[in-house]
Design an enzyme around this catalytic site. Structure first.
Site, mmCIF file in Angstrom:
data_model
loop_
_atom_site.group_PDB
_atom_site.id
_atom_site.type_symbol
_atom_site.label_atom_id
_atom_site.label_comp_id
_atom_site.label_asym_id
_atom_site.label_seq_id
_atom_site.Cartn_x
_atom_site.Cartn_y
_atom_site.Cartn_z
ATOM 1 N N CYS A 156 0.843 -1.204 0.000
ATOM 2 C CA CYS A 156 0.000 0.000 0.000
ATOM 3 C C CYS A 156 0.882 1.259 0.000
ATOM 4 O O CYS A 156 1.612 1.491 -0.943
ATOM 5 C CB CYS A 156 -0.993 -0.042 1.159
ATOM 6 S SG CYS A 156 -2.338 1.165 1.004
ATOM 7 N N HIS A 214 -3.798 -4.975 -0.132
ATOM 8 C CA HIS A 214 -3.323 -5.529 1.138
ATOM 9 C C HIS A 214 -3.435 -7.052 1.091
ATOM 10 O O HIS A 214 -4.514 -7.595 1.314
ATOM 11 C CB HIS A 214 -4.184 -5.002 2.292
ATOM 12 C CG HIS A 214 -3.928 -3.578 2.621
ATOM 13 N ND1 HIS A 214 -2.973 -3.179 3.535
ATOM 14 C CD2 HIS A 214 -4.491 -2.445 2.144
ATOM 15 C CE1 HIS A 214 -2.970 -1.853 3.614
ATOM 16 N NE2 HIS A 214 -3.875 -1.387 2.777
ATOM 17 N N GLU A 261 -2.462 -9.140 3.215
ATOM 18 C CA GLU A 261 -2.786 -9.635 4.563
ATOM 19 C C GLU A 261 -4.266 -9.497 4.911
ATOM 20 O O GLU A 261 -4.735 -10.064 5.887
ATOM 21 C CB GLU A 261 -1.915 -8.927 5.615
ATOM 22 C CG GLU A 261 -2.338 -7.523 5.992
ATOM 23 C CD GLU A 261 -1.988 -6.416 5.008
ATOM 24 O OE1 GLU A 261 -2.220 -5.248 5.354
ATOM 25 O OE2 GLU A 261 -1.481 -6.716 3.902
#
Length: 193
Positions: A77, A175, A177
């Protein structure tokens, strides 16, 4: 394997730590230059505003360390955006790893782009085993135009680079994650490089 997540006060680091642990690895948070240099893999996260994040990197000397790292580095990001030449956000000079400038979405679309969007034109081992048009989670008001270093594309107002690669440096606008099993597979691919 030693995995270091760069801790410079501009990251949502806990969710990255948990995702790495779910994959069976351990990571440490650090802003110690020696520890970062000795890592096998480095993750450079970022959430927040470009100019204040860059200021923190400069204050800690990480602005000169990061571009010279030799091991695989993954910017996520804002981390990816700071690896570019500059950002319109706060008129910020970046680390210059990726030869492209970050620009703001126009007011023709809802800003920030927040939520799930597809990635395609996948061109790297980072996406090994990932089919095109998988959905990833994104939250951003600024984007990287499609460029020579693009390894994934997303469409929001126009096509833009949602992942970049140059040498040992990788970046994802999305992202991984927070993108479920597919995102974690991308993280795992990075950790196995």
């Amino acid at each position: 394997m030693k995995i270091v997540i760069i801790n410079y006060g501009a990251g949502n680091i806990q969710s990255i730590m948990f995702a790495i642990e779910r994959l069976g690895f351990k990571a440490v948070l650090s802003n110690n230059p020696k520890e970062i240099q000795q890592a096998d893999k480095v993750i450079f996260p970022g959430v927040g505003e470009a100019s204040s994040a860059m200021k923190k990197l400069i204050e800690s000397g990480l602005d000169s360390l990061i571009p010279n790292l030799k091991q695989p580095v993954l910017g996520i990001c804002l981390g990816m955006q700071l690896m570019c030449n500059s950002s319109e956000e706060g008129n910020t000079k970046g680390l210059g790893i990726f030869d492209v400038d970050v620009i703001k979405f126009s007011n023709k679309v809802k800003v920030p782009q927040m939520g799930w969007n597809q990635i395609y034109n996948l061109k790297s081992d980072l996406f090994k085993g990932i089919p095109a048009h998988e959905f990833m989670y994104l939250v951003h008001s600024f984007y990287v135009p499609d460029c020579a270093e693009s390894i994934a594309t997303t469409d929001y107002e126009m096509e833009y680079a949602s992942a970049l690669r140059k040498d040992n440096f990788y970046g994802t606008q999305f992202h991984p994650e927070k993108s479920g099993a597919v995102g974690e597979k991308i993280l795992e691919n990075f950790l196995k490089m």
